[in-house]
Design a protein around this motif. Sequence first.
Motif, PDB file in Angstrom:
ATOM      1  N   GLY A  37       0.715  -1.233  -0.020  1.00  0.00           N
ATOM      2  CA  GLY A  37       0.000  -0.059   0.011  1.00  0.00           C
ATOM      3  C   GLY A  37       0.784   1.366  -0.076  1.00  0.00           C
ATOM      4  O   GLY A  37       1.858   1.274  -0.001  1.00  0.00           O
ATOM      5  N   LYS A  38       0.141   2.524  -0.033  1.00  0.00           N
ATOM      6  CA  LYS A  38       0.959   3.749   0.095  1.00  0.00           C
ATOM      7  C   LYS A  38       1.643   3.796   1.272  1.00  0.00           C
ATOM      8  O   LYS A  38       2.597   4.643   1.378  1.00  0.00           O
ATOM      9  CB  LYS A  38      -0.182   4.897  -0.398  1.00  0.00           C
ATOM     10  N   GLU A  39       1.007   3.421   2.492  1.00  0.00           N
ATOM     11  CA  GLU A  39       1.358   3.700   3.790  1.00  0.00           C
ATOM     12  C   GLU A  39       2.371   2.825   4.123  1.00  0.00           C
ATOM     13  O   GLU A  39       3.219   2.984   5.045  1.00  0.00           O
ATOM     14  CB  GLU A  39       0.447   3.903   4.801  1.00  0.00           C
ATOM     15  N   ALA A  40       2.093   1.431   3.914  1.00  0.00           N
ATOM     16  CA  ALA A  40       2.835   0.040   4.551  1.00  0.00           C
ATOM     17  C   ALA A  40       3.087  -0.696   3.393  1.00  0.00           C
ATOM     18  O   ALA A  40       1.882  -0.939   2.633  1.00  0.00           O
ATOM     19  CB  ALA A  40       2.340  -0.004   5.661  1.00  0.00           C
ATOM     20  N   ARG A  41       4.158  -1.387   3.708  1.00  0.00           N
ATOM     21  CA  ARG A  41       3.876  -2.833   2.748  1.00  0.00           C
ATOM     22  C   ARG A  41       4.112  -3.983   3.794  1.00  0.00           C
ATOM     23  O   ARG A  41       4.488  -3.818   5.071  1.00  0.00           O
ATOM     24  CB  ARG A  41       5.212  -2.901   2.077  1.00  0.00           C
ATOM     25  N   VAL A  42       3.302  -4.923   3.475  1.00  0.00           N
ATOM     26  CA  VAL A  42       3.163  -6.215   4.504  1.00  0.00           C
ATOM     27  C   VAL A  42       3.880  -7.180   3.575  1.00  0.00           C
ATOM     28  O   VAL A  42       3.663  -7.555   2.506  1.00  0.00           O
ATOM     29  CB  VAL A  42       1.806  -6.327   4.619  1.00  0.00           C
ATOM     30  N   PHE A  43       4.751  -7.943   4.468  1.00  0.00           N
ATOM     31  CA  PHE A  43       5.504  -9.377   4.170  1.00  0.00           C
ATOM     32  C   PHE A  43       5.046 -10.607   4.792  1.00  0.00           C
ATOM     33  O   PHE A  43       4.793 -10.389   5.926  1.00  0.00           O
ATOM     34  CB  PHE A  43       7.119  -9.006   4.012  1.00  0.00           C
ATOM     35  N   MET A  44       5.324 -11.391   4.255  1.00  0.00           N
ATOM     36  CA  MET A  44       5.125 -12.714   5.099  1.00  0.00           C
ATOM     37  C   MET A  44       6.474 -13.062   5.518  1.00  0.00           C
ATOM     38  O   MET A  44       7.511 -12.701   5.036  1.00  0.00           O
ATOM     39  CB  MET A  44       4.696 -13.892   4.149  1.00  0.00           C
ATOM     40  N   ALA A  45       6.427 -13.790   6.803  1.00  0.00           N
ATOM     41  CA  ALA A  45       7.828 -14.019   7.154  1.00  0.00           C
ATOM     42  C   ALA A  45       7.494 -15.201   8.038  1.00  0.00           C
ATOM     43  O   ALA A  45       6.233 -15.790   8.484  1.00  0.00           O
ATOM     44  CB  ALA A  45       8.391 -13.162   8.197  1.00  0.00           C
ATOM     45  N   THR A  46       8.460 -16.041   8.530  1.00  0.00           N
ATOM     46  CA  THR A  46       8.343 -17.312   9.164  1.00  0.00           C
ATOM     47  C   THR A  46       8.900 -17.237  10.414  1.00  0.00           C
ATOM     48  O   THR A  46      10.430 -16.843  10.559  1.00  0.00           O
ATOM     49  CB  THR A  46       8.332 -18.695   8.609  1.00  0.00           C
ATOM     50  N   ASN A  47       8.777 -18.230  11.492  1.00  0.00           N
ATOM     51  CA  ASN A  47       9.395 -18.407  12.568  1.00  0.00           C
ATOM     52  C   ASN A  47       8.806 -19.695  13.006  1.00  0.00           C
ATOM     53  O   ASN A  47       8.735 -20.538  12.008  1.00  0.00           O
ATOM     54  CB  ASN A  47       8.940 -17.138  13.705  1.00  0.00           C
ATOM     55  N   ASP A  48       8.265 -20.044  13.824  1.00  0.00           N
ATOM     56  CA  ASP A  48       7.714 -21.315  14.165  1.00  0.00           C
ATOM     57  C   ASP A  48       6.601 -21.286  13.801  1.00  0.00           C
ATOM     58  O   ASP A  48       5.742 -22.282  13.225  1.00  0.00           O
ATOM     59  CB  ASP A  48       7.606 -21.629  15.980  1.00  0.00           C
ATOM     60  N   GLU A  49       5.880 -20.015  13.416  1.00  0.00           N
ATOM     61  CA  GLU A  49       4.573 -19.852  12.964  1.00  0.00           C
ATOM     62  C   GLU A  49       4.585 -18.767  11.757  1.00  0.00           C
ATOM     63  O   GLU A  49       5.585 -17.756  11.665  1.00  0.00           O
ATOM     64  CB  GLU A  49       3.571 -19.481  13.910  1.00  0.00           C
ATOM     65  N   PRO A  50       3.761 -18.651  10.786  1.00  0.00           N
ATOM     66  CA  PRO A  50       3.600 -17.695   9.817  1.00  0.00           C
ATOM     67  C   PRO A  50       3.414 -16.337  10.400  1.00  0.00           C
ATOM     68  O   PRO A  50       2.509 -16.143  11.263  1.00  0.00           O
ATOM     69  CB  PRO A  50       2.589 -18.442   8.852  1.00  0.00           C
ATOM     70  N   LEU A  51       4.199 -15.504   9.897  1.00  0.00           N
ATOM     71  CA  LEU A  51       4.099 -14.059  10.641  1.00  0.00           C
ATOM     72  C   LEU A  51       3.929 -13.012   9.404  1.00  0.00           C
ATOM     73  O   LEU A  51       4.091 -13.349   8.377  1.00  0.00           O
ATOM     74  CB  LEU A  51       5.392 -13.731  11.362  1.00  0.00           C
ATOM     75  N   ALA A  52       3.257 -12.017   9.736  1.00  0.00           N
ATOM     76  CA  ALA A  52       2.882 -10.775   8.789  1.00  0.00           C
ATOM     77  C   ALA A  52       3.945  -9.661   9.295  1.00  0.00           C
ATOM     78  O   ALA A  52       3.896  -9.242  10.437  1.00  0.00           O
ATOM     79  CB  ALA A  52       1.755 -10.350   8.712  1.00  0.00           C
ATOM     80  N   VAL A  53       4.733  -8.968   8.679  1.00  0.00           N
ATOM     81  CA  VAL A  53       5.788  -7.941   8.904  1.00  0.00           C
ATOM     82  C   VAL A  53       5.335  -6.716   8.169  1.00  0.00           C
ATOM     83  O   VAL A  53       5.187  -6.890   6.940  1.00  0.00           O
ATOM     84  CB  VAL A  53       7.291  -8.594   8.499  1.00  0.00           C
ATOM     85  N   LYS A  54       4.672  -5.694   8.859  1.00  0.00           N
ATOM     86  CA  LYS A  54       4.090  -4.465   8.320  1.00  0.00           C
ATOM     87  C   LYS A  54       5.241  -3.549   8.285  1.00  0.00           C
ATOM     88  O   LYS A  54       5.542  -3.152   9.446  1.00  0.00           O
ATOM     89  CB  LYS A  54       2.898  -4.217   9.106  1.00  0.00           C
TER      90      LYS A  54
END
Length: 235
Positions: A37-54
Amino acid sequence: MDRKVWGKVFDKQTLMVLLRLFNKGIFDRLEGEISGGKEARVFMATNDEPLAVKLYRVEAPAFETIWKYLKGDPRYSNIGKNRRTVIELWVRKEFSNLSRMYAAGVSVPRPYAFHANVLVMGCVGGENPAPQMKHLKGVQRSEELFDELVSQVERTYQVARLVHADLSEYNVLMEDGRPVLIDVGQAVDIRHPRADEFLRRDLTNLANFFKRPESEVEALVKRVKGRETGEETGE
Ligand SMILES: Nc1ncnc2c1ncn2[C@@H]1O[C@H](COP(=O)(O)OP(=O)(O)O)[C@@H](O)[C@H]1O
Ligand SMILES: [Mg+2]
């Protein structure tokens, strides 16, 4: 995402923040971009569980709006106007709002960590990020789902003592038929001078999406605020 590619995707300061989170063991792999988006980008990441990195863009065009929202909140009223400081405060506020809602039992992603302009939370939908509610077809916009959403707004108000303030079919994700509220940076304390106005707008947006008459909105506002002065039941 391969570590050597990071430098092509992120500016240096963002890269430093991501490396710090990486080194702290918050995530061990950064995967593809879910949303840009214009304000933020959201990425997927992993650790023990799937994460979202904003990841907030420090040059976010809605900077003025963000600044005004913060200024009106008694928790942040003495804020200055340095861009990076404001965005960092915004991320801190989003994390704090998310934590308050999560602790109150509202259906939101699990808060995980934040640093500078980056917020890490559970990925709704797991490995396959959940779609926005706006993709639901007419027949899927059921009375039960609408009622469930109003209950989430009620819990947000009554237990977390917050108003989302940007609720719409874009900021609700659908996970196995259940709604999950996201994007809570602008949520305000119920004592915010415009809290009632924001609550009414949130409920109007939901009513519109579910094709409910606007004349119902006042009753919904009442329902959500209902026990405002009473004690919380069963918590
Ligand atoms: N925790 C999450 N899990 C899965 N997807 C997410 C999550 N947070 C955000 N997204 C995806 O990223 C999009 C943008 O996120 P959002 O928080 O609404 O930021 P903004 O609207 O400011 O760009 C969402 O519509 C959704 O598709
Ligand atoms: Mg959003």
